[in-house]
Design a protein around this motif. Structure first.
Motif, PDB file in Angstrom:
ATOM      1  N   ASP A  77       0.755  -1.203   0.031  1.00 54.68           N
ATOM      2  CA  ASP A  77      -0.171   0.090   0.161  1.00 54.68           C
ATOM      3  C   ASP A  77       0.801   1.169   0.169  1.00 54.68           C
ATOM      4  OD1 ASP A  77      -2.617  -1.305  -0.130  1.00 54.68           O
ATOM      5  OD2 ASP A  77      -2.445  -1.285   2.217  1.00 54.68           O
ATOM      6  N   TYR A  78       0.571   2.039  -0.711  1.00 50.33           N
ATOM      7  CA  TYR A  78       1.193   3.343  -0.908  1.00 50.33           C
ATOM      8  C   TYR A  78       0.086   4.607  -1.149  1.00 50.33           C
ATOM      9  CZ  TYR A  78       6.131   1.938  -0.775  1.00 50.33           C
ATOM     10  OH  TYR A  78       7.133   1.263  -0.172  1.00 50.33           O
ATOM     11  N   THR A  79       0.717   5.888  -0.670  1.00 54.44           N
ATOM     12  CA  THR A  79      -0.480   6.999  -0.989  1.00 54.44           C
ATOM     13  C   THR A  79      -0.110   7.738  -2.133  1.00 54.44           C
ATOM     14  OG1 THR A  79      -0.112   7.294   1.577  1.00 54.44           O
ATOM     15  CG2 THR A  79      -0.830   9.282   0.289  1.00 54.44           C
ATOM     16  N   PRO A  80      -0.979   7.951  -2.859  1.00 50.06           N
ATOM     17  CA  PRO A  80      -1.129   8.907  -3.887  1.00 50.06           C
ATOM     18  C   PRO A  80      -0.575  10.302  -3.601  1.00 50.06           C
ATOM     19  CG  PRO A  80      -3.319   7.736  -3.893  1.00 50.06           C
ATOM     20  CD  PRO A  80      -2.430   7.628  -2.686  1.00 50.06           C
ATOM     21  N   ARG A  81       0.776  10.738  -3.678  1.00 48.02           N
ATOM     22  CA  ARG A  81       1.042  11.952  -3.271  1.00 48.02           C
ATOM     23  C   ARG A  81       0.791  13.009  -3.851  1.00 48.02           C
ATOM     24  NH1 ARG A  81       2.230  16.059  -1.815  1.00 48.02           N
ATOM     25  NH2 ARG A  81       4.197  16.902  -0.641  1.00 48.02           N
ATOM     26  N   ARG A  82       0.409  12.872  -5.214  1.00 47.50           N
ATOM     27  CA  ARG A  82      -0.157  13.903  -6.095  1.00 47.50           C
ATOM     28  C   ARG A  82      -0.607  13.326  -7.280  1.00 47.50           C
ATOM     29  NH1 ARG A  82       4.041  18.047  -6.652  1.00 47.50           N
ATOM     30  NH2 ARG A  82       3.781  18.617  -4.748  1.00 47.50           N
ATOM     31  N   TYR A  83      -1.491  13.886  -7.849  1.00 48.39           N
ATOM     32  CA  TYR A  83      -1.966  13.334  -9.290  1.00 48.39           C
ATOM     33  C   TYR A  83      -2.709  14.289 -10.079  1.00 48.39           C
ATOM     34  CZ  TYR A  83      -7.018  12.773  -8.565  1.00 48.39           C
ATOM     35  OH  TYR A  83      -8.471  13.316  -8.054  1.00 48.39           O
ATOM     36  N   ASP A  84      -2.667  14.282 -11.335  1.00 47.60           N
ATOM     37  CA  ASP A  84      -3.376  15.142 -12.385  1.00 47.60           C
ATOM     38  C   ASP A  84      -3.922  14.258 -13.472  1.00 47.60           C
ATOM     39  OD1 ASP A  84      -3.641  16.791 -14.437  1.00 47.60           O
ATOM     40  OD2 ASP A  84      -2.007  18.173 -14.074  1.00 47.60           O
ATOM     41  N   GLN A  85      -5.366  14.173 -13.383  1.00 46.48           N
ATOM     42  CA  GLN A  85      -6.020  13.275 -14.275  1.00 46.48           C
ATOM     43  C   GLN A  85      -6.039  13.610 -15.785  1.00 46.48           C
ATOM     44  OE1 GLN A  85     -10.460  13.238 -14.107  1.00 46.48           O
ATOM     45  NE2 GLN A  85     -10.161  11.043 -13.000  1.00 46.48           N
ATOM     46  N   GLN A  86      -5.820  15.144 -15.992  1.00 44.49           N
ATOM     47  CA  GLN A  86      -5.683  15.751 -17.117  1.00 44.49           C
ATOM     48  C   GLN A  86      -4.570  15.337 -17.741  1.00 44.49           C
ATOM     49  OE1 GLN A  86      -6.521  19.931 -17.393  1.00 44.49           O
ATOM     50  NE2 GLN A  86      -6.532  19.905 -19.793  1.00 44.49           N
ATOM     51  N   ALA A  87      -3.253  15.358 -17.018  1.00 43.25           N
ATOM     52  CA  ALA A  87      -2.033  15.232 -17.599  1.00 43.25           C
ATOM     53  C   ALA A  87      -1.756  13.711 -17.394  1.00 43.25           C
ATOM     54  CB  ALA A  87      -0.938  15.826 -16.693  1.00 43.25           C
ATOM     55  N   LYS A  88      -2.483  12.848 -17.046  1.00 46.62           N
ATOM     56  CA  LYS A  88      -2.293  11.382 -16.787  1.00 46.62           C
ATOM     57  C   LYS A  88      -1.142  11.216 -15.815  1.00 46.62           C
ATOM     58  CE  LYS A  88      -4.484  10.579 -20.946  1.00 46.62           C
ATOM     59  NZ  LYS A  88      -4.577  10.065 -22.577  1.00 46.62           N
ATOM     60  N   MET A  89      -0.941  11.612 -14.722  1.00 48.40           N
ATOM     61  CA  MET A  89       0.250  11.685 -14.182  1.00 48.40           C
ATOM     62  C   MET A  89      -0.166  11.256 -12.643  1.00 48.40           C
ATOM     63  SD  MET A  89       1.913  13.457 -11.451  1.00 48.40           S
ATOM     64  CE  MET A  89       1.391  15.181 -11.501  1.00 48.40           C
ATOM     65  N   LEU A  90       0.665  10.514 -11.917  1.00 46.95           N
ATOM     66  CA  LEU A  90       0.499   9.957 -10.483  1.00 46.95           C
ATOM     67  C   LEU A  90       1.822   9.917  -9.902  1.00 46.95           C
ATOM     68  CD1 LEU A  90      -0.925   8.920  -8.353  1.00 46.95           C
ATOM     69  CD2 LEU A  90      -0.674   6.417  -9.205  1.00 46.95           C
ATOM     70  N   MET A  91       1.889  10.642  -8.739  1.00 47.58           N
ATOM     71  CA  MET A  91       3.234  10.772  -8.222  1.00 47.58           C
ATOM     72  C   MET A  91       3.173   9.969  -6.664  1.00 47.58           C
ATOM     73  SD  MET A  91       4.896  14.293  -6.793  1.00 47.58           S
ATOM     74  CE  MET A  91       4.842  15.043  -8.344  1.00 47.58           C
ATOM     75  N   ILE A  92       4.182   9.116  -6.488  1.00 45.86           N
ATOM     76  CA  ILE A  92       4.356   8.529  -5.405  1.00 45.86           C
ATOM     77  C   ILE A  92       5.784   8.574  -4.625  1.00 45.86           C
ATOM     78  CG2 ILE A  92       4.221   6.001  -4.367  1.00 45.86           C
ATOM     79  CD1 ILE A  92       2.504   5.170  -6.513  1.00 45.86           C
ATOM     80  N   ASP A  93       5.809   8.837  -3.289  1.00 49.25           N
ATOM     81  CA  ASP A  93       6.900   8.939  -2.578  1.00 49.25           C
ATOM     82  C   ASP A  93       7.110   7.761  -1.754  1.00 49.25           C
ATOM     83  OD1 ASP A  93       7.081  11.759  -3.388  1.00 49.25           O
ATOM     84  OD2 ASP A  93       6.588  12.528  -1.502  1.00 49.25           O
ATOM     85  N   PHE A  94       8.329   7.367  -1.982  1.00 44.87           N
ATOM     86  CA  PHE A  94       8.832   5.961  -1.339  1.00 44.87           C
ATOM     87  C   PHE A  94       9.752   6.195  -0.167  1.00 44.87           C
ATOM     88  CE2 PHE A  94       7.709   4.925  -5.361  1.00 44.87           C
ATOM     89  CZ  PHE A  94       6.978   3.502  -5.458  1.00 44.87           C
TER      90      PHE A  94
END
Length: 257
Positions: A77-94
């Motif tokens: 399990d990881y947290t979606p740190r930031r996402y942009d649906q329009q840019a089809k982008m998801l950021m995850i911090d490890f």
């Protein structure tokens, strides 16, 4: 009973609405890698499968499907740190606090690598505005804490207390909220010791209608929750606590509220 406890007990805790999401596997591609701090790695993913990705709450979780040394697939399990649906982008911090399969995958990731995720199953959305927040956690909680701080609107008052390995692990956030940050330090070898966090928590004066969110190693989260409820008299309806990980156990979590 303290004045704070008496006042808040007369006011119900903020209502939470559970929003369910469609469960589907998504494959995404590594598009950027950033070493935020010595112990925190940020990976940005892109891909057409993220076109309908939704995450409505800062403490949402997605399931990462990562290969193990034996060739099996581990789910973490990881947290979606930031996402942009329009840019089809998801950021995850490890958080690089262990040598588990997800950490190993992240440390060896290269641009263009692919990863499959599932979820989030749903989001716990606050249906009413919370005027004051106290956010408490360790490295594993920083993605959720950072996202909540950055997404907060003007007029919100936030105090954060985060325990990390040292000053080099501090992060800085841009926000419209009125933010006060506290950092505690302890070696990762004693990450299940709550003393560093408790030393600061005990000094915090809790104002009425402050929602407290706690996430850390299970023993630490339990000790902090006990301090808030039993020593400070903070009402349980204004608190959410969880063990994001359990020392000595792989992929273990504990919900404490």
């Amino acid at each position: 009973m303290s004045i704070l406890s008496f006042f808040d007990k007369q006011i119900p805790g903020p209502r939470t609405e559970r929003v369910r999401h469609e469960l589907k596997p998504r494959t995404m591609q590594v598009s950027a890698i950033e070493q935020l701090t010595p112990g925190m790695l940020r990976i940005t993913f892109t891909g057409d499968d993220l076109a309908d990705f939704v995450s409505l709450a800062p403490d949402d979780h997605v399931k990462l499907f990562v290969p193990t040394r034996t060739g099996d697939i581990a789910r973490r399990d990881y947290t979606p740190r930031r996402y942009d649906q329009q840019a089809k982008m998801l950021m995850i911090d490890f958080a690089l606090h262990d040598a588990g399969p997800a950490t190993r995958w992240a440390m060896n990731a290269k641009l263009g690598d692919t990863l499959q995720i599932g979820g989030p199953k749903g989001s716990a959305v606050m249906a009413s505005k919370v005027p004051r927040w106290l956010l408490i956690g360790d490295e594993t909680a920083l993605p959720s804490i950072g996202r909540r701080i950055e997404e907060a609107t003007a007029g919100t008052k936030i105090t954060s207390i985060v325990v990390v390995a040292g000053p080099e692990e501090r992060q800085f956030f841009e926000t419209e909220a009125d933010l006060t940050t506290h950092w505690a330090y302890r070696p990762l070898s004693v990450a299940s010791d709550p003393d560093a966090l408790l030393a600061i928590v005990k000094t915090i004066a809790l104002e009425p209608q402050t929602f407290v969110w706690v996430a850390a190693e299970a023993h630490v989260a339990r000790a902090v929750r006990s301090c808030l409820v039993e020593e400070k008299g903070h009402p349980k309806s204004w608190l959410k606590a969880g063990g994001y990980w359990v020392a000595g156990q792989a992929d273990a979590h504990e919900r404490l509220d």
